[in-house]
Design an enzyme around this catalytic site. Sequence first.
Site, mmCIF file in Angstrom:
data_model
loop_
_atom_site.group_PDB
_atom_site.id
_atom_site.type_symbol
_atom_site.label_atom_id
_atom_site.label_comp_id
_atom_site.label_asym_id
_atom_site.label_seq_id
_atom_site.Cartn_x
_atom_site.Cartn_y
_atom_site.Cartn_z
ATOM 1 C CG ASN A 134 -3.429 -2.451 6.878
ATOM 2 O OD1 ASN A 134 -3.123 -2.337 5.689
ATOM 3 N ND2 ASN A 134 -4.631 -2.845 7.256
ATOM 4 C CD GLU A 139 -8.378 -9.436 -3.925
ATOM 5 O OE1 GLU A 139 -9.216 -9.002 -3.122
ATOM 6 O OE2 GLU A 139 -7.306 -9.964 -3.570
ATOM 7 C CG HIS A 166 -5.335 -6.361 -0.191
ATOM 8 N ND1 HIS A 166 -6.554 -6.511 0.432
ATOM 9 C CD2 HIS A 166 -5.358 -7.170 -1.286
ATOM 10 C CE1 HIS A 166 -7.291 -7.373 -0.270
ATOM 11 N NE2 HIS A 166 -6.584 -7.771 -1.319
ATOM 12 C CE LYS A 178 -3.918 -2.152 2.354
ATOM 13 N NZ LYS A 178 -4.787 -2.073 3.544
ATOM 14 C CE1 TYR A 215 -9.214 -2.381 -0.309
ATOM 15 C CE2 TYR A 215 -8.448 -0.801 -1.932
ATOM 16 C CZ TYR A 215 -8.185 -1.726 -0.942
ATOM 17 O OH TYR A 215 -6.888 -1.996 -0.599
#
Length: 139
Positions: A113, A127, A116, A10, A50
């Site tokens: 965080n 994905e 993913h 990310k 998302y």
Amino acid sequence: MTERTFSILKPDATRRNLTGQINAVIEAAGLRIVAQKRIHLTDAQAKKFYEVHKDRPFYGELVGQMTAEPVVVQVLEGENAVAAYRDVMGATNPKDAADGTIRKLFALSIGENSVHGSDSQDNAAIEIAQFFTDAEIVG
């Protein structure tokens, strides 16, 4: 069983130039990076990715965060890759993550965080297909 899973490093991780360090943790866990590219997600890509969260209060913030800076998308391969990568990522909240996991080592917060990972083989296939052609996966 050998399988593939999808990973995103990310923006909070790419901004801090952690790609190589995170990749080292992934590889040390026995997963192989069989496709990887650094991209800047468009608003449309992030919204599609998302979409499952579109009715949640954090959706807009999530899309904004994921499009603010580049990400690294990856296909990982290995024995039980989905579960193995989820283990090496650690808990979403880095305070709850086990020592040695990516999130314990690198995450800034629940929202930032660092990574993913797909939560199932079905979602991994979806994905992966969103970001890679078969020709780009060279494992």
